[in-house]
Design an enzyme around this catalytic site. Structure first.
Site, PDB file in Angstrom:
ATOM      1  CG  ASP A  90      13.168 -43.406  35.323  1.00  0.00           C
ATOM      2  OD1 ASP A  90      14.010 -43.189  36.218  1.00  0.00           O
ATOM      3  OD2 ASP A  90      13.285 -44.316  34.483  1.00  0.00           O
ATOM      4  CG  HIS A 147      13.233 -46.749  43.255  1.00  0.00           C
ATOM      5  ND1 HIS A 147      13.911 -47.931  43.377  1.00  0.00           N
ATOM      6  CD2 HIS A 147      12.362 -46.930  42.225  1.00  0.00           C
ATOM      7  CE1 HIS A 147      13.483 -48.796  42.466  1.00  0.00           C
ATOM      8  NE2 HIS A 147      12.543 -48.202  41.750  1.00  0.00           N
ATOM      9  CB  SER A 254       0.181 -39.581  39.110  1.00  0.00           C
ATOM     10  OG  SER A 254      -0.311 -38.359  39.558  1.00  0.00           O
TER      11      SER A 254
END
Length: 322
Positions: A90, A147, A254
């Site tokens: 995200d 992921h 980050s």
């Protein structure tokens, strides 16, 4: 004027000590104080707690537990098309596009070296010259687990010590070679789309970088390059991860950089700099068509991952890289 002041702070402030202090504080159980800090954070950054498995902020014992909170499975469905690679995190796309020989775009008018990003490993860099890259920035409000864009077999991991500059729009435009200077963990995978690198980049206040197969990679920060390797395919000790499966996480967040081999994937056309990303949504499409997905590798049991990590030799000298 304000931006100049902020940039000056990047060079003046003791970033390592600030990061250590933040990591220490975020790991402490402080009862009502922890809940207060989390509540203020949620309000300030407008974090959507309805997506979390545990939406009640009182259920988190430490700030770190809150920061790496898992999401409910249904809020990030994974695109199941075998020809599609999905977004790993995200956030917001900082930059994306073609790697021009050894040059990767950092910001308008600013490039950095592919080989430098990969800690001088020219053999690994050769896999991605003239390939494709995507840089995803994770803001404080985002979910901070990373992921897999596709099925992959882990082949190599390299920890690279470095600076801890903040990673945001301002620093990307003004700090030369930002991503090749900051601390990072490079993960190289074999995939049905060719080799893929997924790089977790540290920054100021990023308390730690972790992977699911090896646990915490940093800290400690020992100032030396470390390298681990794993066998290919279904050999004993191999680490197989599935599309959409968690591979790592930031405790305070980050940037993730993905590298793809030349001619293997095309980025989704509508993506551009500042596009919002959500895990599981289409990122790229294979240049070849897979009628059915290849047999999915079984995920490695946790105890085997731990055993493999313990058995994997460390190479602490930069010259030992391949």
């Amino acid at each position: 004027m304000l931006n100049s002041f902020k940039l000056s702070l990047q060079y003046i402030l003791p970033k390592l000590w600030l990061t250590r202090l933040a990591g220490w504080g975020a790991s402490k159980r402080a009862g009502w104080l922890t809940k207060l800090v989390i509540d203020l954070f949620v309000k300030y950054y407008k974090v959507d707690m309805k997506e979390a498995q545990k939406p009640d902020t009182a259920s988190y014992r430490t700030f770190n537990e809150f920061f790496v909170r898992p999401l409910r499975d249904e809020v990030r469905p994974i695109d199941t098309d075998p020809n599609v690679l999905v977004m790993p995190a995200d956030g917001v796309i900082s930059q994306l596009g073609k790697i021009e020989e050894d040059k990767i775009l950092q910001a308008k008018g600013h490039n950095y070296s592919l080989e430098a990003l990969l800690a001088g490993n020219y053999l690994m860099a050769d896999l991605f010259r003239n390939g494709t890259f995507v840089t995803t920035y994770l803001s404080p409000r985002d979910y901070h687990r990373v992921h897999m864009p596709c099925n992959g077999i882990l082949r190599e991991m390299i920890y690279v010590p470095g600076d801890l500059f903040s990673v945001n729009h301002l620093t990307a435009q003004n700090v030369p070679n930002l991503f090749a200077r900051n601390e990072r963990v490079i993960c190289l995978f074999d995939t049905e789309f060719g080799p893929m690198a997924q790089i977790l980049v540290g920054a100021t206040i990023v308390g730690s970088i972790e992977t699911v197969w090896a646990g915490t990679i940093t800290p400690p920060r020992e100032g030396i390059i470390k390298r681990w390797t794993w066998p290919a395919g279904e050999n004993d000790g191999s680490v197989a991860l599935l599309k959409g499966q968690e591979m790592g996480r930031f405790k305070l967040g980050s940037t993730v950089i993905n590298l793809f081999a030349p001619g293997k994937v095309d980025l989704v056309e509508q993506l551009e700099s500042l596009s919002v990303t959500k895990i599981g949504q289409p990122l790229a499409v294979s240049t070849e068509t897979f009628v059915t997905p290849d047999a999915e590798p079984a995920p490695l049991p946790a105890e085997e991952i731990e055993a493999e990590h313990d058995a994997s030799p460390l190479i602490d000298d930069k010259k030992d890289q391949v």
